[in-house]
Scaffold this motif. Structure first.
Motif, PDB file in Angstrom:
ATOM      1  N   VAL A  11    -100.680 -20.740  -4.649  1.00  0.00           N
ATOM      2  CA  VAL A  11    -102.057 -21.103  -4.292  1.00  0.00           C
ATOM      3  C   VAL A  11    -102.056 -22.070  -3.113  1.00  0.00           C
ATOM      4  N   LEU A  12    -101.190 -23.079  -3.155  1.00  0.00           N
ATOM      5  CA  LEU A  12    -101.122 -24.048  -2.062  1.00  0.00           C
ATOM      6  C   LEU A  12    -100.648 -23.388  -0.766  1.00  0.00           C
ATOM      7  N   GLY A  15    -103.510 -21.192   0.573  1.00  0.00           N
ATOM      8  CA  GLY A  15    -104.551 -22.060   1.124  1.00  0.00           C
ATOM      9  C   GLY A  15    -104.159 -22.667   2.457  1.00  0.00           C
ATOM     10  N   LEU A  37    -105.370 -27.090   4.159  1.00  0.00           N
ATOM     11  CA  LEU A  37    -105.272 -26.758   2.734  1.00  0.00           C
ATOM     12  C   LEU A  37    -106.652 -26.683   2.088  1.00  0.00           C
ATOM     13  N   ILE A  41    -108.297 -23.208   0.690  1.00  0.00           N
ATOM     14  CA  ILE A  41    -108.610 -23.033  -0.733  1.00  0.00           C
ATOM     15  C   ILE A  41    -110.093 -22.750  -0.926  1.00  0.00           C
ATOM     16  N   ALA A  44    -110.613 -19.242   0.062  1.00  0.00           N
ATOM     17  CA  ALA A  44    -110.150 -18.296  -0.955  1.00  0.00           C
ATOM     18  C   ALA A  44    -111.225 -18.068  -2.008  1.00  0.00           C
ATOM     19  N   ALA A  69    -108.441 -15.051   1.820  1.00  0.00           N
ATOM     20  CA  ALA A  69    -108.761 -16.469   1.980  1.00  0.00           C
ATOM     21  C   ALA A  69    -109.091 -16.803   3.428  1.00  0.00           C
TER      22      ALA A  69
END
Length: 109
Positions: A11-12, A15, A37, A41, A44, A69
């Motif tokens: 996820v990081l 993002g 980041l 995110i 996304a 994203a």
């Protein structure tokens, strides 16, 4: 919801890459590590909600997550730019505060 450390890293990563790409597309530069980041995110979330609403399904995997994203982040940045008046991201920081400080200190800066 219990996320594994590998899932959190994905996820990081998604993002960060998506935020950097969106910054390159909309602004021409990134926003720094934390800014990229956050933008990625948020993008996304926007992309994962909006694209299925439009009937667009990009598939699964990390590459499709980055594309999804990035599309959401670009839309987010364009909306923010419209709300802010299209003056660009750095204009309020470079000119606005600097001029206020110069005026308050007798122009010494």
């Amino acid at each position: 919801m219990n996320m594994s450390s590998e899932g959190l890293l994905v996820v990081l990563f998604v993002g960060l890459v998506a935020g950097w790409l969106a910054g390159q597309i909309v602004r021409g530069t990134g926003f720094g590590l934390i800014g990229d980041l956050i933008v990625g995110i948020l993008g996304a979330f926007i992309g994962s909600w909006l694209l299925p609403q439009l009937g667009i399904h990009l598939g699964t995997g990390v590459v499709s997550a980055i594309v999804n994203a990035t599309i959401g982040a670009v839309l987010l940045l364009l909306v923010v730019r419209l709300v802010r008046g299209g003056g660009g991201w750095g204009s309020s920081w470079r000119g606005g505060w600097g001029n206020r400080w110069r005026g308050g200190w007798g122009g010494r800066w």
